[in-house]
Write a protein that holds these residues in place. Sequence first.
Motif, PDB file in Angstrom:
ATOM      1  N   SER A 192       3.895  -4.428  -4.575  1.00 43.57           N
ATOM      2  CA  SER A 192       5.256  -4.238  -4.930  1.00 43.57           C
ATOM      3  C   SER A 192       5.079  -2.703  -5.687  1.00 43.57           C
ATOM      4  O   SER A 192       5.876  -1.924  -5.577  1.00 43.57           O
ATOM      5  N   TRP A 193       3.881  -2.262  -6.409  1.00 48.27           N
ATOM      6  CA  TRP A 193       3.856  -1.004  -7.001  1.00 48.27           C
ATOM      7  C   TRP A 193       3.650   0.082  -5.770  1.00 48.27           C
ATOM      8  O   TRP A 193       4.553   1.124  -5.923  1.00 48.27           O
TER       9      TRP A 193
ATOM     10  N   ARG B 189       0.496  -2.678 -13.601  1.00 49.11           N
ATOM     11  CA  ARG B 189       1.568  -2.243 -12.624  1.00 49.11           C
ATOM     12  C   ARG B 189       1.148  -3.266 -11.301  1.00 49.11           C
ATOM     13  O   ARG B 189       2.054  -3.612 -10.609  1.00 49.11           O
TER      14      ARG B 189
ATOM     15  N   GLU C 202       4.768  -0.470  -2.892  1.00 49.95           N
ATOM     16  CA  GLU C 202       6.137  -0.167  -2.301  1.00 49.95           C
ATOM     17  C   GLU C 202       7.078   0.643  -3.201  1.00 49.95           C
ATOM     18  O   GLU C 202       7.834   1.339  -2.655  1.00 49.95           O
ATOM     19  N   ARG C 203       6.758   0.447  -4.357  1.00 51.63           N
ATOM     20  CA  ARG C 203       8.014   1.443  -5.390  1.00 51.63           C
ATOM     21  C   ARG C 203       7.480   3.075  -5.307  1.00 51.63           C
ATOM     22  O   ARG C 203       8.228   4.121  -5.101  1.00 51.63           O
TER      23      ARG C 203
ATOM     24  N   ALA D 296       9.966   5.973  -3.423  1.00 51.53           N
ATOM     25  CA  ALA D 296      10.492   7.111  -4.420  1.00 51.53           C
ATOM     26  C   ALA D 296      10.423   8.291  -3.547  1.00 51.53           C
ATOM     27  O   ALA D 296       9.798   8.416  -2.560  1.00 51.53           O
TER      28      ALA D 296
ATOM     29  N   PHE E 162      11.811   8.012  -9.096  1.00 48.96           N
ATOM     30  CA  PHE E 162      11.948   6.558  -8.791  1.00 48.96           C
ATOM     31  C   PHE E 162      13.536   6.211  -8.698  1.00 48.96           C
ATOM     32  O   PHE E 162      14.431   7.140  -9.316  1.00 48.96           O
ATOM     33  N   GLU E 163      14.144   5.206  -8.199  1.00 51.30           N
ATOM     34  CA  GLU E 163      15.383   4.786  -8.246  1.00 51.30           C
ATOM     35  C   GLU E 163      16.115   4.588  -9.545  1.00 51.30           C
ATOM     36  O   GLU E 163      17.230   4.759  -9.681  1.00 51.30           O
ATOM     37  N   ASP E 164      15.272   4.236 -10.447  1.00 51.64           N
ATOM     38  CA  ASP E 164      15.733   3.833 -11.936  1.00 51.64           C
ATOM     39  C   ASP E 164      15.818   5.633 -12.577  1.00 51.64           C
ATOM     40  O   ASP E 164      16.084   5.515 -13.818  1.00 51.64           O
TER      41      ASP E 164
END
Length: 203
Positions: free
Chosen positions: A5-6, A147, A8-9, A13, A30-32
């Motif tokens: 998951s990390w 993470r 993938e983030r 990005a 990142f998306e956020d």
Amino acid sequence: MAVPSWLERLRAAGKTALLQDGKRKIHYLFEDGKEMAEEYDIKTGQLISRKWREKNTLGGTGKWQVEVGEPTSPLLGALESELITESSSNPIFMRKDTLSSFQWRIRNLPYPKEVYSVSVEEEQRCCVIRTTNKKYYKKFSIPDLDRYHLPLDAAALSFTHANNTLIITYQKPKEILAAEEQLQKELKKIKAANSGDGDCKTQ
């Protein structure tokens, strides 16, 4: 399994790369809206620094927070730094990793090695430094393990003391070593700019 998951983030990005002074500098968006900036030694692939930044409550850009590397001085102005400086004898805590381990150095700790104890607090997910003379106490986490959702392992932790510096080493788990190796391969694929080229994303 949570490990990808990390990664993938990181893959998702927006990334830009810059080659400068023998370092590969990677900027992640990142998306956020959070930003991460990393610097790697081009020859060894070793992480030199990692910083984070996020928008403040008013939507403006916040200050960079150093996770790995030399801490930045809070005083930026030359005049200010002449007038108000931290005591040079205060302990300075910083993280400086190697390829196989996470490593922290605390400078200006003159006490002999037997004074220190470094332990893992599994429930609180942190490491704790204590001294028998009650002169220094510090709790710190290992964000990388958080993470990747990996447990802390007391057997991976060790420390030594030399030249007034306490050096704490935590051997990287095999999951993180594998993920870092994968990430390095991907980072090398990014077309690196020599100036601010805004669109160098991985495919």
